[in-house]
Structures are given as C-alpha cells and as structure tokens.
Write a protein that holds these residues in place. Structure first.
Motif, PDB file in Angstrom:
ATOM      1  N   HIS A  80       1.107  -1.225  -0.107  1.00 22.23           N
ATOM      2  CA  HIS A  80      -0.032   0.112  -0.021  1.00 22.23           C
ATOM      3  C   HIS A  80       1.101   1.146  -0.033  1.00 22.23           C
ATOM      4  O   HIS A  80       1.576   1.642   1.237  1.00 22.23           O
ATOM      5  CB  HIS A  80      -0.908   0.085   1.288  1.00 22.23           C
ATOM      6  CG  HIS A  80      -1.779  -1.168   1.302  1.00 22.23           C
ATOM      7  ND1 HIS A  80      -2.908  -1.224   0.554  1.00 22.23           N
ATOM      8  CD2 HIS A  80      -1.550  -2.473   1.885  1.00 22.23           C
ATOM      9  CE1 HIS A  80      -3.254  -2.452   0.987  1.00 22.23           C
ATOM     10  NE2 HIS A  80      -2.703  -2.934   1.616  1.00 22.23           N
ATOM     11  N   ALA A  81       0.824   1.931  -1.117  1.00 25.59           N
ATOM     12  CA  ALA A  81       2.118   3.028  -1.070  1.00 25.59           C
ATOM     13  C   ALA A  81       1.087   4.393  -0.736  1.00 25.59           C
ATOM     14  O   ALA A  81       0.030   4.438  -0.951  1.00 25.59           O
ATOM     15  CB  ALA A  81       2.401   3.250  -2.686  1.00 25.59           C
ATOM     16  N   PHE A  82       1.714   5.017  -0.059  1.00 26.77           N
ATOM     17  CA  PHE A  82       1.365   6.457   0.267  1.00 26.77           C
ATOM     18  C   PHE A  82       2.346   7.599  -0.341  1.00 26.77           C
ATOM     19  O   PHE A  82       3.539   7.464  -0.144  1.00 26.77           O
ATOM     20  CB  PHE A  82       1.107   6.571   1.821  1.00 26.77           C
ATOM     21  CG  PHE A  82       0.350   5.522   2.458  1.00 26.77           C
ATOM     22  CD1 PHE A  82      -1.112   5.888   2.538  1.00 26.77           C
ATOM     23  CD2 PHE A  82       0.827   4.314   2.871  1.00 26.77           C
ATOM     24  CE1 PHE A  82      -1.837   5.030   3.220  1.00 26.77           C
ATOM     25  CE2 PHE A  82       0.090   3.537   3.703  1.00 26.77           C
ATOM     26  CZ  PHE A  82      -1.494   3.782   3.571  1.00 26.77           C
ATOM     27  N   ALA A  83       2.052   8.575  -1.178  1.00 29.73           N
ATOM     28  CA  ALA A  83       2.914   9.339  -1.580  1.00 29.73           C
ATOM     29  C   ALA A  83       2.262  10.801  -1.657  1.00 29.73           C
ATOM     30  O   ALA A  83       0.781  10.650  -1.993  1.00 29.73           O
ATOM     31  CB  ALA A  83       3.482   8.880  -2.916  1.00 29.73           C
ATOM     32  N   THR A  84       2.803  11.668  -1.408  1.00 33.02           N
ATOM     33  CA  THR A  84       2.133  13.039  -1.697  1.00 33.02           C
ATOM     34  C   THR A  84       3.183  14.187  -1.912  1.00 33.02           C
ATOM     35  O   THR A  84       4.466  13.940  -1.641  1.00 33.02           O
ATOM     36  CB  THR A  84       1.434  13.451  -0.352  1.00 33.02           C
ATOM     37  OG1 THR A  84       0.887  14.769  -0.555  1.00 33.02           O
ATOM     38  CG2 THR A  84       2.407  13.689   0.745  1.00 33.02           C
ATOM     39  N   ALA A  85       3.017  15.166  -2.568  1.00 33.07           N
ATOM     40  CA  ALA A  85       3.866  16.257  -2.744  1.00 33.07           C
ATOM     41  C   ALA A  85       3.328  17.481  -2.086  1.00 33.07           C
ATOM     42  O   ALA A  85       3.732  18.748  -2.169  1.00 33.07           O
ATOM     43  CB  ALA A  85       3.920  16.644  -4.509  1.00 33.07           C
TER      44      ALA A  85
END
Length: 112
Positions: A46-51
């Motif tokens: 489960h990937a969590f990514a944010t900018a």
C-alpha cells in the motif's frame, strides 16, 4: 522525504529505521507463515505518496514531528538537528517543494 540538506536527509531516515522491529519482515514473513502451516498467504503493498505537506490530509506533515521526536539523539542525528530538519520540512511544504512516499506491506493468510 525530500530535504535540501542532503547529509541530514540521509541521517534522518537512517535513524527512523530504528523504529522497525524487523526491517526484513516484508520479505521473510510469507515464507515463515508457509513453514508454520498458514494457507493462502499473500502480501499486498500500500503506497502512500504526496507532494503536499498538509496537516488535514494523510501526508508527511503528520509524521514530521513524530519522526523528529523519535530520531532525536539516535544514529547520527544530533538532537539540535531535529528542529532544523522539521523547519526545513515545513518550509519545503510552504513552497510546494516537498515530497513524501512510503510503502506499507500487509501480509495475510488463514489457519490451515
């Protein structure tokens, strides 16, 4: 997490890894489960990514003070560096120049 101070940005995640009980668990748990007789084991990432550094959403913002409190004095992160690292993360967020990415692994199975 992105950082402009590259030396510190190497030390903080390195110290943060100490919070992991067993770093190799994602790659070793499924075989251990099979050996113990667990059936239908599977692993999902489960990937969590944010900018964005947004406190209201799941993002690195919520983790910055949490990580800072943990890493202070661990590894090669001097306690006085933590405030500078946290300030840098907030400044990057304010400029829209931050990034955060994490992959969590979930391993499931059923008793045979």
């Amino acid at each position: 997490m992105h950082a402009e101070d590259e030396a510190r940005s190497d030390r903080v995640p390195e110290a943060w890894e100490e919070h992991l009980e067993h770093r190799s668990l994602p790659r070793t748990l499924a075989p251990l489960m099979r050996a113990a007789g667990v059936a239908d084991e599977r692993m999902e990432g489960h990937a969590f990514a944010t900018a964005e550094l947004d406190e209201a959403r799941h993002s690195g913002a919520a983790l910055v003070p949490f990580i800072g409190a943990f890493v202070a004095g661990r590894g090669r992160v001097a306690p006085e560096e933590v405030a500078a690292w946290e300030a840098e993360q907030r400044a990057l967020g304010a400029r829209g120049a931050c990034s955060f990415a994490c992959t969590q692994c979930c391993v499931t199975g059923r008793a045979a």
